[in-house]
Design an enzyme around this catalytic site. Sequence first.
Site, PDB file in Angstrom:
ATOM      1  N   SER A  16      50.270  42.792  35.927  1.00  0.00           N
ATOM      2  CA  SER A  16      49.957  42.148  34.644  1.00  0.00           C
ATOM      3  C   SER A  16      49.964  43.118  33.475  1.00  0.00           C
ATOM      4  O   SER A  16      49.561  44.284  33.607  1.00  0.00           O
ATOM      5  CB  SER A  16      48.569  41.509  34.775  1.00  0.00           C
ATOM      6  OG  SER A  16      48.055  41.200  33.506  1.00  0.00           O
ATOM      7  N   TYR A  61      39.237  42.526  36.191  1.00  0.00           N
ATOM      8  CA  TYR A  61      40.519  41.929  36.581  1.00  0.00           C
ATOM      9  C   TYR A  61      41.644  42.949  36.436  1.00  0.00           C
ATOM     10  O   TYR A  61      42.441  43.157  37.355  1.00  0.00           O
ATOM     11  CB  TYR A  61      40.804  40.699  35.696  1.00  0.00           C
ATOM     12  CG  TYR A  61      42.231  40.206  35.796  1.00  0.00           C
ATOM     13  CD1 TYR A  61      42.648  39.409  36.856  1.00  0.00           C
ATOM     14  CD2 TYR A  61      43.180  40.552  34.815  1.00  0.00           C
ATOM     15  CE1 TYR A  61      43.967  38.967  36.954  1.00  0.00           C
ATOM     16  CE2 TYR A  61      44.493  40.112  34.912  1.00  0.00           C
ATOM     17  CZ  TYR A  61      44.881  39.327  35.976  1.00  0.00           C
ATOM     18  OH  TYR A  61      46.184  38.901  36.072  1.00  0.00           O
ATOM     19  N   GLU A 109      47.823  43.094  31.362  1.00  0.00           N
ATOM     20  CA  GLU A 109      46.424  43.492  31.166  1.00  0.00           C
ATOM     21  C   GLU A 109      46.193  44.934  31.614  1.00  0.00           C
ATOM     22  O   GLU A 109      45.237  45.576  31.199  1.00  0.00           O
ATOM     23  CB  GLU A 109      45.496  42.554  31.941  1.00  0.00           C
ATOM     24  CG  GLU A 109      45.226  41.241  31.247  1.00  0.00           C
ATOM     25  CD  GLU A 109      44.462  41.390  29.938  1.00  0.00           C
ATOM     26  OE1 GLU A 109      43.308  41.803  29.970  1.00  0.00           O
ATOM     27  OE2 GLU A 109      45.045  41.099  28.877  1.00  0.00           O
TER      28      GLU A 109
HETATM   29  P1  NDP Z   1      46.452  30.735  38.405  1.00  0.00           P
HETATM   30  O1  NDP Z   1      45.051  31.102  38.082  1.00  0.00           O
HETATM   31  O2  NDP Z   1      47.028  29.485  37.804  1.00  0.00           O
HETATM   32  O3  NDP Z   1      46.620  30.616  40.000  1.00  0.00           O
HETATM   33  C1  NDP Z   1      45.985  31.504  40.859  1.00  0.00           C
HETATM   34  C2  NDP Z   1      46.292  31.104  42.283  1.00  0.00           C
HETATM   35  O4  NDP Z   1      45.646  32.019  43.190  1.00  0.00           O
HETATM   36  C3  NDP Z   1      45.795  29.699  42.673  1.00  0.00           C
HETATM   37  O5  NDP Z   1      46.749  29.086  43.485  1.00  0.00           O
HETATM   38  C4  NDP Z   1      44.545  29.998  43.473  1.00  0.00           C
HETATM   39  O6  NDP Z   1      44.207  28.998  44.405  1.00  0.00           O
HETATM   40  C5  NDP Z   1      44.988  31.263  44.199  1.00  0.00           C
HETATM   41  N1  NDP Z   1      43.868  32.006  44.781  1.00  0.00           N
HETATM   42  C6  NDP Z   1      42.761  32.452  44.148  1.00  0.00           C
HETATM   43  N2  NDP Z   1      41.962  33.084  45.014  1.00  0.00           N
HETATM   44  C7  NDP Z   1      42.575  33.041  46.226  1.00  0.00           C
HETATM   45  C8  NDP Z   1      42.234  33.500  47.519  1.00  0.00           C
HETATM   46  N3  NDP Z   1      41.096  34.119  47.760  1.00  0.00           N
HETATM   47  N4  NDP Z   1      43.117  33.296  48.532  1.00  0.00           N
HETATM   48  C9  NDP Z   1      44.273  32.630  48.309  1.00  0.00           C
HETATM   49  N5  NDP Z   1      44.634  32.148  47.101  1.00  0.00           N
HETATM   50  C10 NDP Z   1      43.800  32.354  46.086  1.00  0.00           C
HETATM   51  O7  NDP Z   1      47.376  31.995  38.027  1.00  0.00           O
HETATM   52  P2  NDP Z   1      48.856  32.043  37.421  1.00  0.00           P
HETATM   53  O8  NDP Z   1      49.713  31.127  38.174  1.00  0.00           O
HETATM   54  O9  NDP Z   1      48.778  31.949  35.942  1.00  0.00           O
HETATM   55  O10 NDP Z   1      49.252  33.556  37.750  1.00  0.00           O
HETATM   56  C11 NDP Z   1      49.825  33.916  39.001  1.00  0.00           C
HETATM   57  C12 NDP Z   1      49.573  35.395  39.259  1.00  0.00           C
HETATM   58  O11 NDP Z   1      50.168  36.172  38.231  1.00  0.00           O
HETATM   59  C13 NDP Z   1      48.104  35.810  39.297  1.00  0.00           C
HETATM   60  O12 NDP Z   1      47.982  36.852  40.233  1.00  0.00           O
HETATM   61  C14 NDP Z   1      47.846  36.344  37.898  1.00  0.00           C
HETATM   62  O13 NDP Z   1      46.805  37.291  37.923  1.00  0.00           O
HETATM   63  C15 NDP Z   1      49.179  37.004  37.608  1.00  0.00           C
HETATM   64  N6  NDP Z   1      49.569  37.075  36.222  1.00  0.00           N
HETATM   65  C16 NDP Z   1      49.566  35.945  35.454  1.00  0.00           C
HETATM   66  C17 NDP Z   1      50.018  35.979  34.156  1.00  0.00           C
HETATM   67  C18 NDP Z   1      50.017  34.766  33.287  1.00  0.00           C
HETATM   68  O14 NDP Z   1      50.163  34.919  32.063  1.00  0.00           O
HETATM   69  N7  NDP Z   1      49.907  33.566  33.842  1.00  0.00           N
HETATM   70  C19 NDP Z   1      50.536  37.231  33.577  1.00  0.00           C
HETATM   71  C20 NDP Z   1      50.534  38.363  34.500  1.00  0.00           C
HETATM   72  C21 NDP Z   1      50.066  38.264  35.766  1.00  0.00           C
HETATM   73  P3  NDP Z   1      43.152  27.791  44.062  1.00  0.00           P
HETATM   74  O15 NDP Z   1      43.985  26.712  43.430  1.00  0.00           O
HETATM   75  O16 NDP Z   1      42.636  27.459  45.399  1.00  0.00           O
HETATM   76  O17 NDP Z   1      42.140  28.347  43.117  1.00  0.00           O
HETATM   77  P1  GDR Z   2      44.353  36.782  28.953  1.00  0.00           P
HETATM   78  O1  GDR Z   2      44.454  35.215  28.606  1.00  0.00           O
HETATM   79  O2  GDR Z   2      42.969  37.270  28.921  1.00  0.00           O
HETATM   80  O3  GDR Z   2      45.347  37.464  28.048  1.00  0.00           O
HETATM   81  O4  GDR Z   2      44.838  36.805  30.462  1.00  0.00           O
HETATM   82  P2  GDR Z   2      43.439  34.229  27.890  1.00  0.00           P
HETATM   83  O5  GDR Z   2      44.253  33.068  27.482  1.00  0.00           O
HETATM   84  O6  GDR Z   2      42.225  33.993  28.711  1.00  0.00           O
HETATM   85  O7  GDR Z   2      42.982  35.063  26.587  1.00  0.00           O
HETATM   86  C1  GDR Z   2      43.899  35.486  25.601  1.00  0.00           C
HETATM   87  C2  GDR Z   2      43.135  35.980  24.389  1.00  0.00           C
HETATM   88  O8  GDR Z   2      42.513  34.861  23.741  1.00  0.00           O
HETATM   89  C3  GDR Z   2      41.181  35.215  23.405  1.00  0.00           C
HETATM   90  N1  GDR Z   2      40.349  34.005  23.301  1.00  0.00           N
HETATM   91  C4  GDR Z   2      40.028  33.189  24.315  1.00  0.00           C
HETATM   92  N2  GDR Z   2      40.369  33.201  25.629  1.00  0.00           N
HETATM   93  C5  GDR Z   2      39.903  32.205  26.415  1.00  0.00           C
HETATM   94  N3  GDR Z   2      40.251  32.167  27.701  1.00  0.00           N
HETATM   95  N4  GDR Z   2      39.064  31.223  25.939  1.00  0.00           N
HETATM   96  C6  GDR Z   2      38.685  31.180  24.630  1.00  0.00           C
HETATM   97  O9  GDR Z   2      37.951  30.301  24.234  1.00  0.00           O
HETATM   98  C7  GDR Z   2      39.188  32.199  23.776  1.00  0.00           C
HETATM   99  N5  GDR Z   2      39.061  32.463  22.444  1.00  0.00           N
HETATM  100  C8  GDR Z   2      39.757  33.545  22.176  1.00  0.00           C
HETATM  101  C9  GDR Z   2      40.750  36.158  24.529  1.00  0.00           C
HETATM  102  O10 GDR Z   2      39.611  36.917  24.124  1.00  0.00           O
HETATM  103  C10 GDR Z   2      42.019  36.970  24.725  1.00  0.00           C
HETATM  104  O11 GDR Z   2      42.048  38.043  23.833  1.00  0.00           O
HETATM  105  C11 GDR Z   2      45.931  36.018  30.906  1.00  0.00           C
HETATM  106  C12 GDR Z   2      45.674  35.662  32.381  1.00  0.00           C
HETATM  107  O12 GDR Z   2      46.656  34.750  32.786  1.00  0.00           O
HETATM  108  C13 GDR Z   2      45.757  36.904  33.256  1.00  0.00           C
HETATM  109  O13 GDR Z   2      45.689  36.515  34.621  1.00  0.00           O
HETATM  110  C14 GDR Z   2      47.094  37.611  32.992  1.00  0.00           C
HETATM  111  O14 GDR Z   2      47.194  38.778  33.759  1.00  0.00           O
HETATM  112  C15 GDR Z   2      47.212  37.932  31.522  1.00  0.00           C
HETATM  113  O15 GDR Z   2      47.140  36.736  30.768  1.00  0.00           O
HETATM  114  C16 GDR Z   2      48.547  38.622  31.184  1.00  0.00           C
END
Ligand code: NDP
Ligand code: GDR
Length: 336
Positions: free
Chosen positions: A131, A155, A133
Amino acid sequence: MAKVALITGITGQDGSYLSELLFKKGYEVYGLIRRASTFNTKRIDHLYRDPHEQNVHLKLVYGDLNDASSLNRIIKTIKPEEIYNLAAQSHVRVSFDIPEYTSEIGALGATRLLEAIRDSGIKTKYYQASSSEMFGNSKDFPQNEKTPFYPRSPYAVSKVYAYWITVNYREAYNIFACNGILFNHESPRRGETFVTRKITLGLARIKHGVQKKLFLGNLDAKRDWGFAGDYVEAMWLMLQQKKADDFVVATGETHSVKEFLAEAFGYAGLDWKKFVEIDKRYFRPTEVDCLIGDSSKARKSLNWKPKVKFKDLVKMMVDSDMDLVKKELYGEKGRK
Ligand code: NDP
Ligand code: GDR
């Protein structure tokens, strides 16, 4: 014979888009699912319930990234040619409340999976969901594969560990293991507590008169937001290369939460300032102020580029949530 892939995190946003992509490419797809007391397969129901889809064979297997024996058994039984490790406790704010669990899954979960691959002796390709992050407090802009990490949350720290254990298993055991360092990517299937989706769903409810205010945290944070459907393609491309490597995947544009609000509310003909209030509960003990990615390596080596632009992404999410709220209010036909 169809190629076999295993996806962890199949029920999440990326798991659903990736499985759709792999089905289109003719794969046999297995998803690792953990037991929940309610159904949590909304994003993938269309992939195993539709009897008319000839090429869809989504198979779900119970397991957990916290349970090494299930991972060992699944890998030995399925013998996947590709493994996409997308599972995580992926909410940054929540990781401050449950730091140990977040690391257990994000960091040690990746180790368990890599160990299961090593133990099984099967030849498989491994994708690790790293990520942006991990760059956290970096003051180098834009961030690329060479930018030093400065994680700012449990995280992000867990993802730095997973990144390095992936590199280590590649170097130590010659496992084909790649890190995709993906910047934020969103979609109508984005979890409802991430800021983009919280905004578009909140906006749709405000527009339909079922919500009055939207409570948010830091509006000045800037993110490089792309479309999840584009990003899963980069994941797949990484595993099709001759040599395993790590790649940044990003749009190269950054926008503040305020800009996202202005774009979304403006599209719906509303002024966000009249509806948004700040709630300190959503602030993080340590914030990531600005992320912007340089994905030139992926563009050159993978021939990948994002297709959906910021404004179109916002529109796509607003339109989808307007439809969703209409259906919630007036039934399937969305009649007013
Ligand atoms: P989501 O939060 O939408 O999905 C996370 C998934 O992980 C769900 O299917 C969840 O299952 C599963 N999970 C959580 N805990 C466990 C566990 N203990 N064992 C097995 N499965 C588990 O994430 P995204 O689809 O948005 O992201 C996918 C991956 O990419 C994540 O690793 C995230 O950290 C990473 N990532 C995401 C980004 C983004 O912008 N979306 C950017 C960069 C990295 P359940 O439905 O049961 O909770
Ligand atoms: P992020 O996504 O932390 O970048 O992680 P998120 O959408 O949670 O936050 C983005 C930014 O928005 C600000 N923010 C808020 N965020 C949330 N969730 N709720 C609020 O009400 C709110 N108001 C302001 C946050 O402070 C932050 O700066 C996501 C996840 O998908 C990670 O798993 C992934 O790795 C990174 O993106 C890349």
